[in-house]
Structure formats: C-alpha cells, structure tokens
Scaffold this motif. Sequence first.
Motif, PDB file in Angstrom:
ATOM      1  N   UNK A  59       0.841  -1.189   0.000  1.00  0.00           N
ATOM      2  CA  UNK A  59       0.000   0.000   0.000  1.00  0.00           C
ATOM      3  C   UNK A  59       0.885   1.251   0.000  1.00  0.00           C
ATOM      4  N   UNK A  70     -13.189   1.221   9.820  1.00  0.00           N
ATOM      5  CA  UNK A  70     -13.680   1.450   8.456  1.00  0.00           C
ATOM      6  C   UNK A  70     -13.722   0.125   7.690  1.00  0.00           C
ATOM      7  N   UNK A  71     -12.638  -0.643   7.794  1.00  0.00           N
ATOM      8  CA  UNK A  71     -12.550  -1.909   7.048  1.00  0.00           C
ATOM      9  C   UNK A  71     -13.598  -2.903   7.560  1.00  0.00           C
ATOM     10  N   UNK A  90     -17.090  -1.714   6.455  1.00  0.00           N
ATOM     11  CA  UNK A  90     -17.236  -1.880   5.009  1.00  0.00           C
ATOM     12  C   UNK A  90     -17.404  -3.353   4.633  1.00  0.00           C
ATOM     13  N   UNK A 127     -20.834  -4.617   2.857  1.00  0.00           N
ATOM     14  CA  UNK A 127     -20.844  -5.185   1.500  1.00  0.00           C
ATOM     15  C   UNK A 127     -21.470  -6.582   1.472  1.00  0.00           C
ATOM     16  N   UNK A 163     -10.590   3.940   3.627  1.00  0.00           N
ATOM     17  CA  UNK A 163      -9.278   3.323   3.848  1.00  0.00           C
ATOM     18  C   UNK A 163      -9.095   2.206   2.816  1.00  0.00           C
ATOM     19  N   UNK A 164      -8.088   2.343   1.995  1.00  0.00           N
ATOM     20  CA  UNK A 164      -7.777   1.345   0.954  1.00  0.00           C
ATOM     21  C   UNK A 164      -9.029   0.892   0.204  1.00  0.00           C
ATOM     22  N   UNK A 165      -9.829   1.824  -0.217  1.00  0.00           N
ATOM     23  CA  UNK A 165     -11.026   1.494  -0.996  1.00  0.00           C
ATOM     24  C   UNK A 165     -12.216   1.066  -0.153  1.00  0.00           C
ATOM     25  N   UNK A 166     -12.038   0.944   1.157  1.00  0.00           N
ATOM     26  CA  UNK A 166     -13.155   0.594   2.043  1.00  0.00           C
ATOM     27  C   UNK A 166     -13.741   1.876   2.606  1.00  0.00           C
TER      28      UNK A 166
END
Lengths: 449, 207
Positions: A301, A407-408, A411, A415, B66-69
């Motif tokens: 990254x 966030x991850x 998300x 999804x 964050x990283x596309x999320x």
Amino acid sequence: MLAQILALVVFVTMFAFIVWDRFPKHYVTLSSGALTSILVFGFAMRDAEAFRNTIAIQNIFTKSFWYAAGEHAEQTSGINWATIIFLWGMMIMVEGMASAGFFDWLCLKIAKLANFEPVKIFVAFMILASVLAMFIDSITVILFLAAVTIRLARTLKFNPIPVIMAEIFCANLGGSATMCGDPPNIIIGTSLGYSFADFVMNTGTIGAVSLVVIIIYFYFTMRNRLQDPGDRVDPGSIDVDVRINNMKEFMTSTIIFGIAVLLLVTHSFTGLTVAFIGVVVAAITLIAAGKKAATLLKKVDYTTLLFFIGLFVVVGGLEETGVLVVIADFIAKVSGGNAYIMIAIILWVSAFASAFIDNIPFSATMIPVINALAQSTGVDLATMAWTLAIGTDIGGSMTPIGASANVVGISTAGKEGYPISWAVYCKELVPGTLIVLAISMLNIYARYL
Amino acid sequence: MGQLIISVGREYGSGGHEIATILSEKLNVPLYDRNMLDQMAARNGIEAESLHQHEEMKRRGLVRTVRGHSSSVQDSVAQLQFNFIREKAESGESFVVVGRCSENVLRGNPALVSIFVRGDEEAKTQRICRLYKLNRLEAKAKMFRHDKKRKAYHNYYSTMKWGDSRGYDICINSSLLGVKATADALYEMILQFVEKRKAEESKEELA
C-alpha cells in the motif's frame, strides 16, 4: 510569525481535507508537504537547513539508523524514515502471509477449536484480534477476521455484527500493546527512542488489564444478541474446510512471521532498529516468494507510505516554526504544571481527537508537543508517551471513522448485507471505549504518578 | 428473445415505477427495485428495513475511506445493489430494474435498454396528491425532497448526470400520453429493438 501562521494554515487545511475525504489522502498530505516546503521553509523562513532537517534523508545513511546498540535511535523532527521503511517491510510480510492462506487457516482453525459454538467463537475471535493486532496491522487483521466471521455466521446462523464490532475494538486495543501494533506507536517509538519491550512492559500491561475487562463487558452485553436459541446449528453437522492449499508457502510465511516477532521482541538487546528489521523481513519474504516477489511488491500500500511522507513534512513545518511549543506551553498553563491534569488532558484530548480525525497525524503532531512539555514541566516523557499512545489507539474505537480497522470492518460487513450505522456502532462501542480509557487512566496514575 | 435488461430511471411522481412494473409484466421478466435488498436480508436473517433505510442515498455525515473501504453504510448498500445488478446481468437473466444507477452500472452491456421517465410538474403533483392523499403543498414538498435525494445519489455514484439525455437510450415525458400509454409505447419500442437485434444476429450468423 508569518512562518508560524503559514505552517498552521497549511496544517489546518490539510486536516480539513483529510476529514472531508473527497481526495485521496496521500495527494492531500503530499500537496500540503510541498506547500510547507515552498511557503514556510522557502518563502517565510528562507531556511534551507530547516528544510533539510525535515526531509531528513541524511539520517538513512547513518549507522545509528540501522544499528543502535546501547543508545536510543531518536528522531523527533521531519520525515520519520524508520517508520516508513518498517511499515513497508511489514506490509510485504503480511501480503506474503495472506497469499499463503495463513489468516483464513488460523481463523477457521480457532473456530473449529471453539467447536463452532457462536459464543465461544465470539470470545476466541476477540482474543485472536488482539493478539494478531499486536504484530500485524489492524486493517489486515480485521479484513480476514470479519470475512471469516460472516462466513461462519451464515453457516452457524448467528448475528455477525456484534462479533465484528468486538473484533474491531479488540484489534485497536491489541494494537496499543506493542510498538508495531498501530502506526502512532511506531512513530512514538522511533521518534522518542523506545523499544518493543518498552511498549510491552507499559502500554502492553495496561492493554492486558483492559482486554480482560472488555471481554467480560462485551460477553455480558452482547452474548444474548448473538443467536436466537431456535437458530442453533448442531456443531457436528458443520462442514467447514480447514485446509492449507500450499503447505510450503504456509510454513515459509509462518517462519518469517516468527522471525519478525523474534527480531522485534529482542531489538532492544540486539540493537537492530525497526528500520533494519523491516528491511530484513521484507528481504526474506521476497527471496522466499521467488517468482511471486514482484506481485508482493506491487500489492504494498504505497499510498499509505506517501501519506506518511507528506504528513511528516507538514508536521515538520509546525515544529521548525515553533508552533508546537506554543501548544505545549498552553497545555502546561491549563494544567498548572499538575502531572495528573496534564496526563488527563493528553489522554482524553487524544482519545476524542482520534475518534474523529486520523490518529496518525494527531500523534505525529503531539510527539514534539509532549517532548516540549517534558522539558518545560519536568513531567516524565515516557509517562506522557504511553498516555498519548493509549489515548490515540483506544480513542479511535469510539466512532466508525476513528481508526482504519473500524472502516474496514464496517465496510466488509456492509458489503455482505450487514449494515453498521453510526448509531449502531456508537451505541455498542462508545461505552466500551470510555470504560477502557478510564481504566487506563487509573492504571497510569497508580503506576507512574 | 435473448437477454433483455430494461433500466428505468425516474422523477418522483412521473409514474416511472408503474411503467417499469407494466413492462416487466408484459415482457414476463422479474422486476427489481428495493426488493433486491429483501433477498439479501432474508439470506442474512436481518430486518430488510435496516437496509432499505440507507438505499438510494448519497453517503451522509462524516465518512472515512481506507484502501477502498468506506465507513459509509450508504456506500455499502449502494455497492451491494450494484453487485446484485451486475450478478443478475452476468447470469444471463432478463429483468427490469428501477433506479439504483442501473444504467450506469450496466453501461456498455448490449442487452441493456436504458430509459428515463420525467413528467410535467403539474401532472406529477396531481398524481402524488391522488396516490398519497396529500394536499398540493405537501405533494410538491415530497416531490422536491425525493428528487433532490435521487439526483444527489445518482450523480454521486454515476459518471453521467441524473436525467441527462446523453446518459440514457430513451428519455420520455410521461405527462404527454399518460402513464399507461407511455408504458405501451415503450413496450412497442422495446419489441422493435428486440426484433432489430434478432435480425442483426441472423445476418451475422449467415455472414
């Protein structure tokens, strides 16, 4: 004065753009870094030395950057290349582990050991999230753990939302325990010269107490919402494939992970710096990957690393112009030099700031502040460093935007059709965060003051 | 008939949804609207309302990527629906889909016919008053609110602007003929399109 104003304007604008989340963050910090270089160092200060100090590229070519036996490798000003090189190395190692199926295998193996019982999986995954996040970035930990949790939730018919939220919290908590667990800790460690062992003995022990309390708290507040008794699935009927597809890759990645942990745990004795460890770990991973090395390198990254570089330049601008000393003086004045009040301010301000803004720029800004505070008030720098680390790492759990892992996790769940709104998130995790912060504060008071 | 996908964008009160329903009945294909989330909710054992309340909405409040999320639940629900539409299209199924940026998601798909239905303000107001038992002021406020939300949602997740004729195959004013007659006219156009496509395919096969 003009230099201070310009540095502050660039910094505040950068923060506003980061919070706005409209443009890629590395563009924002790199542009802000360029503006700091031109306007602050060039136009207002006309000081090439300040610019060189901030870019700090010369540090890489010193022996102490790679090997610092018997001395602290400190770098409080400018681009923290040690952090960037270490993160780069760890990113390559983690990519290698992920491609070998390490995380999937580990999560499913633990679920199997928990006999596929939702409540046991819930507790086991909280511990797993904490332990993994001590050594691996929390984004990767949550990416795999949340995905496996959802797979298991569909098979075992339990609600994955409380489990994922508890995992997020514990990953952030685990990250606070070690020097490499969360980027603010790496920056604090490399900037102020603390070792992996220093973190384990301080933030690690405080985190361990908090982990026990929070597991009990989550267990009692969430266990009844995990599954309706009518949905219970017979563990004997579960057919989840816990298999390693490529044993050679799996063993190699496990050994490299072991080497990384060993080098980190012993680096205060060996004198090897985190930058050195990062390069070694990356080199071993790339050599072992053979033909896949190029793919691993591509997967790193780089945007995050560029984000760091720009950020360090902007914070360097604040430091070189003396803005951060003004902030430190203000904190000293407000607290009246009282260490208890000072620690409370650092902890709670760090926590609430990290709940809404990225904790990386915040901690990078605060390091020179606590350094100045220690010099002006005589309060132990290490105590303030551990307080800052805990405040920024734990405070991030409070809101969906407080930390990358949040966030991850949100998300990944969203999804897959498990929405986690602000209200749901805050209702679950704000009380837990406040409990852990209060425990940590009492711990710091009892132990250091 | 081969695969046929009809996407229907619409202004609030224009009868776009009703037109989409008529088309799906006439063509004997499924209609996907907010019901696509019902399937996901049933699969996950959660209340469908928890997904519905975030659909066709632009991201709101403080959001971090964050990283596309994304931390935005609206982003997640939008992606969920886009993936649903993509998967249905890839499976070869024929269907009618209402809104959800579907003409943008499936742009370039040869089976797609994209329609945008608009209406005269007066006709839309009267229709909303009749359907929801509202007075004119309330109807106009509702219309304005929904259109604002749809526009913001569409323009955030799509490359083309909402209602911009360049982004659709057919743009039509339902007030001109009325909802039912508009649906019939569109049905005829779609049949002609299917016939033309069939003829072209036969020609290609012969060549």
